[in-house]
Design an enzyme around this catalytic site. Structure first.
Site, PDB file in Angstrom:
ATOM      1  CG  ASN A  68      -1.881  -1.128   1.272  1.00  0.00           C
ATOM      2  OD1 ASN A  68      -2.226  -1.700   0.239  1.00  0.00           O
ATOM      3  ND2 ASN A  68      -2.336  -1.479   2.462  1.00  0.00           N
ATOM      4  CB  THR A  69       3.816   2.176   2.058  1.00  0.00           C
ATOM      5  OG1 THR A  69       3.119   2.210   3.309  1.00  0.00           O
ATOM      6  CG2 THR A  69       4.904   3.245   2.064  1.00  0.00           C
ATOM      7  N   GLY A 302      -2.653   4.712   7.665  1.00  0.00           N
ATOM      8  CA  GLY A 302      -1.250   4.776   8.085  1.00  0.00           C
ATOM      9  C   GLY A 302      -0.295   4.413   6.964  1.00  0.00           C
ATOM     10  CG  ASP A 303      -0.676   0.659   5.191  1.00  0.00           C
ATOM     11  OD1 ASP A 303       0.030   0.577   6.220  1.00  0.00           O
ATOM     12  OD2 ASP A 303      -1.526  -0.192   4.867  1.00  0.00           O
ATOM     13  CB  ALA A 304      -2.349   6.555   2.717  1.00  0.00           C
TER      14      ALA A 304
END
Length: 351
Positions: A68-69, A302-304
């Site tokens: 995702n990150t 949080g991943d974003a």
């Protein structure tokens, strides 16, 4: 593929297909003894959960925290800037992951395991909370020899920033250490670690501690760093708040002293706390405001944030702007279903 290819950012962790469904009355949480806002590895008792989720109105979304990150960072960075590595099975789930990454412009180099299916993550949405239950399967089969292979290692050497999600500490710590040591051997390279979930410092403390001297940046949320402090056991952080913990983490022993460690702690809608090695106090940065009515799904926020922040690091932005880029991308993500980003692409703007 040749060794002349260069991706500025290389990300390593566990590729998963998210199976996401709502559980408004908490029946699934109760059935599987899950907490409303947590992340765990599946045990045998959790295996029927995935069928239960598929039997409901559900969504299949490309997941895995660092993937995702990586997609988030590529959303901001120029084309062909980001490479993601992990392990999948030879199945339709893996094809769906490849397709989603292709759409995002993210280059993936998966190790393909012939015996295990692609990993999956059950995402239970309960109001504004999300509970993640992960069956790693093939993701648990990543091997150092893939990273060190003649096809992959030149890509590692050509990259400048390495980002590793803490979930991979349960899979292949030698691969993480190979990236950490590669970064430490160059003044230009950067190693970034994400704590990922409270259970990582709680149950994989030894593996996490081995990486800490290499952290140029470490990212976590308030719950994760509090779990880290409890596991650390030091009187200096016992019962202390986020700011004190951040400062303590910044001053941990570091292999490469010429680059000061930066600790970044998100707190939802509260200001992001940043501690820099050698600085007296901590810095605080406000998040991008958003009305509750615009929030659709907080899964992957949080991943974003990490994606936007790391993109800023790759581009050489200031610490303040990198944090703001993270907050901006998280704001976009929570208006989408799951850890996704709007298309056509939007351009970063300060808060």
């Amino acid at each position: 593929m040749g060794s002349t290819e260069t991706f500025q950012l290389l990300c390593l962790e566990n590729p998963l297909l998210d199976i996401q469904a709502e559980d408004d009355n908490g029946a699934l949480l109760q059935k599987y003894s899950l907490k409303p806002n947590d992340a765990i590895l599946a045990e045998e008792k959790h295996m029927p959960l995935y069928s239960d989720l598929l039997s409901r109105k559900h969504h299949l979304i490309a997941g895995g925290a660092a993937q995702n990150t990586a997609r988030g960072a590529q959303y901001i960075l120029p084309a062909s800037s980001v490479l993601y590595i992990g392990c999948v099975g030879r199945d339709d789930y893996a094809s769906q992951l490849r397709s989603a990454c292709d759409k995002a412009g993210l280059r993936v180099e998966y190790r393909v395991d012939e015996t295990q299916p692609t990993g999956r993550c059950g995402v239970i949405i309960n109001g504004s909370n999300r509970s993640l239950c992960t069956h790693l399967a093939a993701a648990n089969e990543y091997k150092l020899d893939h990273l060190k292979s003649p096809e992959i290692w030149p890509l590692v050497q050509n990259a400048r920033v390495y980002y590793v999600g803490g979930f991979h500490l349960t899979v292949c710590p030698p691969a993480i250490m190979a990236l950490a040591e590669e970064a430490a051997g160059s003044k230009e390279k950067i190693f970034i670690m994400n704590l990922s979930a409270p259970f990582i410092p709680q149950f994989f403390k030894k593996q996490l501690d081995e990486t800490s001297p290499y952290w140029d940046y470490v990212i976590g949320n308030e719950t994760e760093v509090q779990a880290w402090a409890e596991a650390d056991g030091s009187e200096e952080v016992k019962g202390k708040g986020v700011k004190e913990i951040a400062k303590y983490m910044a001053e941990l022993k570091k292999v490469r002293s010429e680059r000061k460690r930066v600790v970044v702690i998100t707190q939802g809608t509260d200001p992001t706390v940043v501690a820099v090695q050698g600085e007296e106090g901590v810095r605080e940065y406000e998040v991008h405001a958003i009305g509750k009515e615009k929030i659709y799904d907080t899964n992957g926020a949080g991943d974003a944030f990490a994606g936007g922040f790391v993109a800023g690091v790759v581009e050489g932005k200031s610490l303040e702007e990198s944090v703001d880029m993270g907050s901006w991308l998280a704001k976009l993500s929570i208006q989408e279903l799951g850890p996704q980003f709007p298309f056509p692409k939007q351009t970063y703007s300060k808060a």
